[in-house]
Design an enzyme around this catalytic site. Structure first.
Site, PDB file in Angstrom:
ATOM      1  N   ASP A 144      40.608  35.192  45.782  1.00  0.00           N
ATOM      2  CA  ASP A 144      39.690  35.931  44.909  1.00  0.00           C
ATOM      3  C   ASP A 144      39.025  34.990  43.903  1.00  0.00           C
ATOM      4  O   ASP A 144      39.482  33.848  43.693  1.00  0.00           O
ATOM      5  CB  ASP A 144      40.497  37.020  44.173  1.00  0.00           C
ATOM      6  CG  ASP A 144      39.686  38.257  43.866  1.00  0.00           C
ATOM      7  OD1 ASP A 144      38.449  38.172  43.853  1.00  0.00           O
ATOM      8  OD2 ASP A 144      40.305  39.319  43.620  1.00  0.00           O
ATOM      9  N   ASP A 172      34.204  45.858  46.308  1.00  0.00           N
ATOM     10  CA  ASP A 172      35.333  46.620  45.767  1.00  0.00           C
ATOM     11  C   ASP A 172      35.118  48.111  45.940  1.00  0.00           C
ATOM     12  O   ASP A 172      35.993  48.907  45.604  1.00  0.00           O
ATOM     13  CB  ASP A 172      35.514  46.314  44.274  1.00  0.00           C
ATOM     14  CG  ASP A 172      36.362  45.072  44.070  1.00  0.00           C
ATOM     15  OD1 ASP A 172      36.932  44.582  45.052  1.00  0.00           O
ATOM     16  OD2 ASP A 172      36.443  44.592  42.922  1.00  0.00           O
TER      17      ASP A 172
HETATM   18  C1  DGJ Z   1      39.020  42.003  42.734  1.00  0.00           C
HETATM   19  C2  DGJ Z   1      39.093  42.284  44.207  1.00  0.00           C
HETATM   20  O1  DGJ Z   1      37.831  42.500  44.729  1.00  0.00           O
HETATM   21  C3  DGJ Z   1      40.034  43.445  44.451  1.00  0.00           C
HETATM   22  O2  DGJ Z   1      40.050  43.780  45.807  1.00  0.00           O
HETATM   23  C4  DGJ Z   1      41.405  43.077  43.949  1.00  0.00           C
HETATM   24  O3  DGJ Z   1      41.924  42.040  44.731  1.00  0.00           O
HETATM   25  C5  DGJ Z   1      41.335  42.676  42.495  1.00  0.00           C
HETATM   26  N1  DGJ Z   1      40.329  41.675  42.252  1.00  0.00           N
HETATM   27  C6  DGJ Z   1      42.653  42.168  42.026  1.00  0.00           C
HETATM   28  O4  DGJ Z   1      42.606  41.698  40.750  1.00  0.00           O
END
Ligand code: DGJ
Length: 729
Positions: free
Chosen positions: A453, A517
């Site tokens: 991430d 997300d």
């Molecule tokens: C942002 C990501 O896009 C989510 O899927 C998740 O992994 C969160 N970060 C976790 O902090």
């Protein structure tokens, strides 16, 4: 010198040098074997103009009187004084080609600069272009911009690019091409939620399956610009460049700078032809995962929207048991497992398993996962750090900021973003610490997959007081590369606050992107359609989220969520322990459908019908084992389509929609395989009292009939979808 002519999959690229500098004389339809003397294309000289023809160079330059964006902007610094050799006169030194690849060397000996251009026209028609500038002089030379660009034909009159934001990535916008420059600038230090994955110029009204299109993508995960530059003489260039900060690239004598690759495709059959060129290139890569590599993309359960930061071993083991019962094949433990990470305010950088939560390490959970036949995946965010972490306390000098003074000595920090800052990977000690920690985690645990991430922009990003997005991007790439080399069996997903790092630079070193997300299926239909313009579905994560979306509050039936996730790398992000009874049975059926069809979805041609009714989307994947001479998919033995209703339609009936991409010479049986009468979602899906007979009982028709006449679409309720299967008889 003779022109160089590259040809592949219906595309020709002609590079001529007869005017001294190299120019792209043609990029578009295949021209066949024989070319005329290209002097035929020398332009007239208009009134009140420079006394020479003005080539649209491979590196357009002011010394030829090109009035648009120059290919190279830079300056020599002599005895500490900048500004010399500001205008280059590059002339071809050599130009060689072998049919699908060319190398062109141009030089300005007076300015002491040589530029080598590498062009490859890949088998599916995708062009890859890079320039490397070399400083042949005895003093330093600062590169301000080295741009990769290509001319488009005069009948390209419209422009399509993509933009977005968190939870709404990659939405299209269109405009007419007019004189002037349309620039999409990314200053996020990462690719960005709003980055345009593709910049496409095309003939009037070009669509999914009609019109000529010339499209470019810049393979870079840092600051960048993409542009369409239309100059007063009527010519248009499309392309992109790395957006360099002040003095980010200063070449010492003998030094060189290579641009990110510009990938470009031409299609005479709309945007689907562009996707085919990109998909073909992706699928030919040796490390590509998907049907072609023989490793099916596993069904994923990601813990994020199931438990968020609430990590508890018993709960997670129950979740793993429930996932295994459903048929999940990869279990991914998301954010929250490392030291001090009870929320998003602390812990980033301390890449040790939290001893209070996991006294026996991750092993008990990993064992519970792997003993049930699933792979184990782990979330990390290696480029980031919280101020509330042991590593930030121990090494405040590793935090990135604009000041020459370290944060330890009072240097200013950029604004926080999700309470986090960036670790300076240009600092070799910081880089090594991060490498060692992730390497140790991968060495000490049975981990098959990393969700990598990156949850903030790189703002005021400097190393030792000087702008360093360029170096940080390269250092991050080196980190990915080194970890991949050390752990070749580990797949990596590129996530960045959802889909803010989606580009071919990061995909050179990762195996999947997290598109967004937003797990709301309605939003996802658009996000996935436009991400899929460039990326094949096996690289695009798509999860069934909770019944009521956590990011929009919309509630959707399981079938709509599942049919949406099916056309990607399928998974779930949901506390599946709570899914019981008929809903659990339905979920199992979808997992079965994915397993049955993933070979097709992850190897076939993506097809998007041009549907006049904007409330309806019809898209699918057609099996593609070979291509006939006519360009039709001769291997089109099967297809899977989704009919998606996004909102209520204007007319009482949606009318017939042609189903394109099938083999006109074959006869197909079409069946609506989900939902079927008796399924829980059936009653919610159809508005009509008497559905069209083909929906209820299937039908048979030729590919020609289906492609020309089509099928009367069912009257669907908004935010519902049906799944169709076509089988060649
Ligand atoms: C942002 C990501 O896009 C989510 O899927 C998740 O992994 C969160 N970060 C976790 O902090």
């Amino acid at each position: 010198m003779h022109p160089l002519h590259l040809r592949s999959a219906g595309t020709s690229l002609v590079i001529s040098t007869h005017r001294g500098e190299a120019e792209i004389t043609h990029w578009g339809a295949d021209l066949g074997e024989t070319l005329p003397d290209l002097a035929i294309l020398n332009e007239p000289i208009p009134p009140s103009a420079i006394d020479a023809n003005v080539p649209a160079g491979l590196l357009p330059q002011a010394s030829s009187s090109w009035q648009g964006r120059p290919g190279l902007r830079g300056q020599r610094i002599t005895d500490g004084v900048p500004g010399f050799d500001f205008s280059l006169r590059l002339r071809t030194v050599s130009a060689t080609a072998d049919g699908t690849a060319a190398v062109v060397v141009q030089s300005d000996p007076d300015a002491g600069i040589t530029v080598t251009s590498n062009l490859t026209l890949h088998p599916g028609g995708l062009l890859e272009l890079r320039h490397t500038a070399n400083n042949d002089g005895t003093s330093s030379f600062q590169i301000d911009e080295l741009a990769t660009m290509l001319p488009v034909a005069p009948d390209a009159v419209e422009l399509l690019d993509l933009t977005g934001r968190w939870c709404r990535e990659r939405h299209p916008q269109r405009r007419a091409i007019q004189q002037g420059t349309w620039v999409r600038t990314g200053r996020h230090g990462r690719t960005g939620h709003d980055s345009s994955l593709l910049l496409a110029a095309g003939t009037a009204g070009f669509g999914n399956r009609h019109g000529k299109v010339w499209a470019t993508h810049l393979a870079w995960s840092g600051n960048h610009e993409q542009f369409a530059d239309s100059v007063a003489d009527g010519r248009t260039m499309v392309g992109g460049s790395e957006l360099l900060g002040p003095a980010e690239v200063v070449l010492q004598p003998g030094g060189s700078y290579t641009t990110p690759a510009l990938f470009a495709a031409y299609s005479d059959r709309g945007l689907d032809g562009i996707s085919e060129a990109f998909y073909s290139w992706f699928r030919s890569r040796p490390h590509h995962v998907g049907a072609a590599s023989g490793k099916a993309r596993p069904v994923v359960l990601n813990t994020w929207e199931a438990v968020y930061f609430d990590h508890n071993l018993d709960t997670l083991i129950e979740l793993a048991e429930s996932a295994a019962d459903l048929g999940v094949e990869r279990f991914v433990l998301d954010d929250g497992w490392f030291r001090g990470r009870r929320g998003d305010h602390a812990g980033l950088g301390d890449w040790y398993v939290d001893e209070t939560l996991w006294p026996d390490g991750l092993t008990p959970l990993i064992d519970a996962v792997t003993s049930r036949g699933m792979e184990f995946g782990l979330w990390v965010e290696p480029e980031m750090v919280n101020l509330d972490s042991d590593i930030a306390r121990a090494h405040p000098e590793w935090l990135v900021g604009p000041s020459a003074l370290s944060h330890k000595d009072g240097g200013r920090l950029p604004l926080g973003w999700r309470q986090q800052h960036v670790i300076d990977l240009v600092n070799p000690d910081a880089w090594q610490y991060i490498y060692d920690r992730i390497d140790a985690l991968l060495s000490e645990n049975t981990i098959s997959y990393l969700k990598w991430d990156q949850n903030r922009d790189l703002l005021e990003h400097g190393h030792a007081g000087r702008a360093s997005v360029h170096e940080q991007t390269l250092a991050a790439y080196r980190l990915f590369d080194a970890l991949r080399t050390a752990h070749p069996g580990v797949e990596i997903e590129s996530c960045s606050s959802g889909g803010a790092r989606v580009d071919l630079g990061i995909l050179e070193r990762t195996d999947r992107i997290w598109a967004s997300d937003c797990n709301d299926a309605l939003e996802r239909q658009t996000i996935q359609r436009w991400t899929g313009l460039v990326l094949p579905p096996e690289l695009v994560g798509g999860h069934i989220g909770p019944t009521t979306s956590h990011t929009t509050g919309r509630t959707h039936d399981l079938s709509f969520r599942a049919i949406t996730a099916l056309f990607g790398h399928f998974g779930m992000e949901w506390d599946v322990r709570s899914v019981t009874g008929a809903e659990r049975d339905e979920l199992k059926r979808f997992i079965g459908l994915y397993k049955e069809h993933r070979g097709l979805i992850h190897s076939g041609r993506m097809v998007r019908a041009d549907v006049p009714d904007e409330s309806l989307m019809v898209h699918g994947v057609v099996a593609d084992t070979e291509t006939s001479d006519a360009g039709t998919p001769a291997g089109a033995t099967a297809a899977l389509f989704a009919v998606v209703k996004t909102r209520t339609g204007f007319a009482e009936l949606p009318g017939r929609v042609a189903v394109p991409g099938l083999d006109p010479l074959r006869t197909y049986r079409v069946e609506a395989i989900f939902p079927a009468p008796g399924d829980a979602d059936y009653g919610h899906t159809f508005t009509e009292a008497r559905p069209a007979p083909w929906v209820a009982s299937g039908a048979e028709a030729s590919g020609r009939f289906l492609g020309e006449v089509g099928l009367p679409m069912p009257v669907l309720n908004p935010e519902h979808a049906i799944l169709l299967r076509f089988t060649a008889l």
